[in-house]
Design a protein around this motif. Structure first.
Motif, mmCIF file in Angstrom:
data_model
loop_
_atom_site.group_PDB
_atom_site.id
_atom_site.type_symbol
_atom_site.label_atom_id
_atom_site.label_comp_id
_atom_site.label_asym_id
_atom_site.label_seq_id
_atom_site.Cartn_x
_atom_site.Cartn_y
_atom_site.Cartn_z
ATOM 1 N N ARG A 1 16.991 61.415 -35.040
ATOM 2 C CA ARG A 1 17.099 60.020 -35.462
ATOM 3 C C ARG A 1 18.024 59.887 -36.662
ATOM 4 O O ARG A 1 18.775 58.897 -36.806
ATOM 5 C CB ARG A 1 15.718 59.470 -35.810
ATOM 6 N N SER A 2 18.020 60.870 -37.553
ATOM 7 C CA SER A 2 18.851 60.814 -38.756
ATOM 8 C C SER A 2 20.308 61.082 -38.433
ATOM 9 O O SER A 2 21.207 60.460 -39.007
ATOM 10 C CB SER A 2 18.342 61.839 -39.780
ATOM 11 N N ASP A 3 20.566 62.006 -37.496
ATOM 12 C CA ASP A 3 21.946 62.428 -37.221
ATOM 13 C C ASP A 3 22.670 61.509 -36.245
ATOM 14 O O ASP A 3 23.906 61.404 -36.293
ATOM 15 C CB ASP A 3 21.958 63.851 -36.644
ATOM 16 N N GLN A 4 21.956 60.852 -35.345
ATOM 17 C CA GLN A 4 22.597 60.091 -34.274
ATOM 18 C C GLN A 4 22.361 58.583 -34.502
ATOM 19 O O GLN A 4 21.227 58.115 -34.472
ATOM 20 C CB GLN A 4 22.024 60.508 -32.900
ATOM 21 N N ASP A 5 23.480 57.859 -34.713
ATOM 22 C CA ASP A 5 23.325 56.431 -34.987
ATOM 23 C C ASP A 5 23.383 55.590 -33.720
ATOM 24 O O ASP A 5 23.144 54.390 -33.753
ATOM 25 C CB ASP A 5 24.425 55.965 -35.980
ATOM 26 N N ARG A 6 23.731 56.171 -32.573
ATOM 27 C CA ARG A 6 23.725 55.402 -31.325
ATOM 28 C C ARG A 6 22.637 55.929 -30.388
ATOM 29 O O ARG A 6 22.809 55.985 -29.183
ATOM 30 C CB ARG A 6 25.104 55.436 -30.646
#
Length: 620
Positions: A492-497
């Motif tokens: 959740r922190s690394d992927q914004d899409r």
């Protein structure tokens, strides 16, 4: 003259009475049974009636004088027995002389064997009485009957025994041969009276005669192994010869018993050949193989064992441990282990122990010792085999140093690459906002995504390196909630899409895994994003707990996986179409799950996408 005549008559009568008194006394006091039978001649022959008997007769027969007086033999002894007795009386009368014979009679006092002597008494030219004297020979006859029974039994045993038995006189002539002996020599005629010279080749006969003379002259039993030519060929025999003595203690004959040991000798030769073959195999084994008894004496030592001590196996076997092992400390340590195994009856594995060889080298051994029973004596002992792992340990230490160096190199390189990728990603994001047109911004976004993907590749490289460098690590209990929750939060922190939803709460169970369990979930979650063709990757995580296992399902809304490709995606180097990955992520996941004795497979998601399912064992 008349007076003198009367005196002579009186003296004669007195002398007669004196003689009669003497005979009466003798009659009554004799130990033998004495009886008097009256004889009367009839038209049909003779009639006999008992008149008198002595005390010995009465004692032996059980008949009193009153009982038998006047009785005929048939009346006193019964028809059959009386007829036989009367026949003997008639024979005495007809011959008119003393006769002797043996008879067996049944009396009230028991059955008695008699040696009977009948003497006829003649008066006026006619036989009027018979005097009988019967000697009790019951014990003698019983001994004779017992002898005959024993002799028959002996003959039966002798003739049926499989060993060849014989009797020879001191001149070497055969006095007796049983059937086995006759069959052995294939004698058509009775060999009794023949000698060895007539039955065997000269060399065999001379050897047999030498053995006979040893028995005769030394009065001792001899036992020899010999090869005897027979009608069926040569046979190996074990022959035992013993002296036979006469009443004066002189050797009068030789008794021999010869047993066929041909098969036994063949079996012994086979055993010896097998022993030599086994010994050769043991000596070819490069490991140390040995057997020691409770006193520390070597019962067996192969060449590897002897070589370690600078000796031959013959020099080691039969000597104690303290005499063989150069180092007293080594000897004491080995001795303690040996005693423990012998007394406990349980095997013992010694992971590592050192041995100082005769050359002064210190070698590292991995030794296993097991209880052993000496087949010859039945005593408890210890069987050991030790493998020299000195070179292996040195190689393992070299590998350990290399692994440490590779681990450090991996950490340094991966750290530097990740830092450089983060610089690329950060500066490209700064440039993206200042670019004048959409095409330029699209190019910048491509660079950013590539940097992120490269950074994820370094994570996969770290996981692969950790797996490859693991040595002897067994699965251990790990918290499913902690490992899975951490990877979901990181995604959740690394992927914004990307959106990640969890169905319910993650169960707080302990599963069989290790510290690389995080790599399983990280690769599956990352794989769901990287291979997703939607603008926003939607990932749904769910769990299901059973009695002894838990299933973790990770579903995505990507393009899905064709059925004919589902069995291949976990193979090394396999990757999806248009994928920029390395193709080792899912292979790594499969490798780890197999190590955890779990399972992993892929299913179709509805309406689109895939579901990766991991099943792990729950432990307490």
């Amino acid at each position: 003259m008349r007076g003198e005549s009367n005196n002579d008559a009186d003296e004669f009568e007195a002398a007669g009475r004196e003689v009669e008194t003497v005979y009466e006394a003798m009659f009554l006091e004799m130990d033998d049974a004495v009886f008097l039978v009256e004889v009367a001649e009839t038209d049909d022959g003779y009639e006999f009636a008992f008149r008198q008997n002595n005390a010995a007769y009465q004692e032996q027969t059980g008949f009193s004088e009153d009982k038998m007086r006047g009785q005929t033999p048939r009346e006193l002894l019964g028809e059959e027995q009386g007829a036989a007795v009367a026949a003997n009386y008639r024979r005495c009368v007809e011959r008119g002389t003393t006769i002797e014979y043996e008879e067996r009679l049944e009396f009230p006092g028991g059955t008695t064997d008699w040696q009977t002597k009948l003497t006829p008494i003649t008066e006026d030219g006619a036989i009027t009485r018979i005097v009988g004297v019967a000697r009790d020979v019951t014990e003698k006859k019983e001994r004779e009957r017992e002898y005959r029974r024993t002799h028959r039994r002996f003959q039966t045993v002798l003739e049926t025994m499989s060993a060849a038995a014989f009797l020879k006189d001191t001149d070497g002539r055969y006095l007796l041969m049983n059937r086995a002996c006759r069959d052995l020599f294939g004698a058509d005629a009775d060999p009794v009276g023949m000698t060895d010279e007539e039955l065997f080749p000269r060399s065999v006969a001379e050897r047999a005669r030498a053995d006979d003379l040893q028995v005769i002259n030394g009065g001792e039993t001899v036992e020899v192994e010999e090869t005897i030519p027979t009608s069926a060929g040569e046979t190996s025999r074990l022959t035992r010869k013993s002296p036979v003595y006469d009443g004066e203690g002189d050797v009068r004959a030789i008794c021999g018993v010869s047993t066929d040991i041909t098969e036994q000798k063949r079996h012994e030769e086979e055993i010896e050949a097998t022993r030599k073959e086994l010994r050769q195999i043991i000596d070819l084994v490069p490991d140390l193989v040995f057997v020691k008894n409770h006193d520390g004496e070597y019962l067996l030592a192969n060449e590897a064992t002897a070589e370690a001590y600078g000796k031959t196996p013959e020099e080691v076997e039969g000597n104690s441990e303290a005499e063989i092992i150069p180092s007293a400390e080594d000897s004491a340590a080995f001795r303690q282990d040996d005693i423990e195994v012998i007394e406990s009856g349980e095997p013992k594995a010694v992971g590592e122990e050192t041995l100082t060889t005769a050359a002064g080298e210190t070698r590292i051994l991995q030794t296993t010792k097991i209880p052993y029973r000496n087949p010859k004596t039945g005593e408890d002992a210890v069987l050991g085999y030790a493998r020299d792992v000195t070179d292996l340990k040195a190689y393992e230490e070299t590998l350990e140093r290399q692994r440490d160096s590779l681990t450090l190199l991996n950490q340094v390189v991966r750290h530097d690459i990740r830092n450089q990728l983060m610089v690329v990603e950060s500066y490209t994001e700064l440039l993206e906002g200042s670019l004048p047109d959409d095409q330029s911004r699209t190019h910048a976004r491509t660079v950013i995504e590539a940097a992120k993907q490269a950074r994820e590749i370094t994570e996969t490289a770290r996981d692969v390196t950790d797996v490859l460098l693991q040595v002897g690590a067994d699965p251990s209990p790990m918290s499913l909630r902690d490992e899975l929750s951490e990877q979901i939060a990181q995604l959740r922190s690394d992927q914004d899409r990307t959106t990640v939803s969890v169905d319910g709460s993650i169960p707080d169970v302990t599963v069989l895994a290790d510290e690389l369990l995080e790599a399983v979930f990280r690769n599956l979650l990352t794989n769901a994003v990287v291979h997703n063709d939607k603008d926003v990757a939607e990932i749904a995580v769910s769990t299901r707990v059973s009695d002894d296992s838990v299933r973790v399902s990770i579903a995505d809304n990507g393009p899905g996986i064709a059925d004919d490709h589902k069995g291949d995606i976990f193979q090394e180097g396999e990757k999806g179409l248009e994928s920029g990955g390395t193709g080792v992520g899912l292979y790594l996941v499969k490798t780890l799950v197999d190590k955890y004795e779990g399972d992993i497979w892929v299913e179709d998601n509805e309406p689109t996408g895939s579901v990766f399912v991991v099943e792990l064992s729950i432990v307490d």
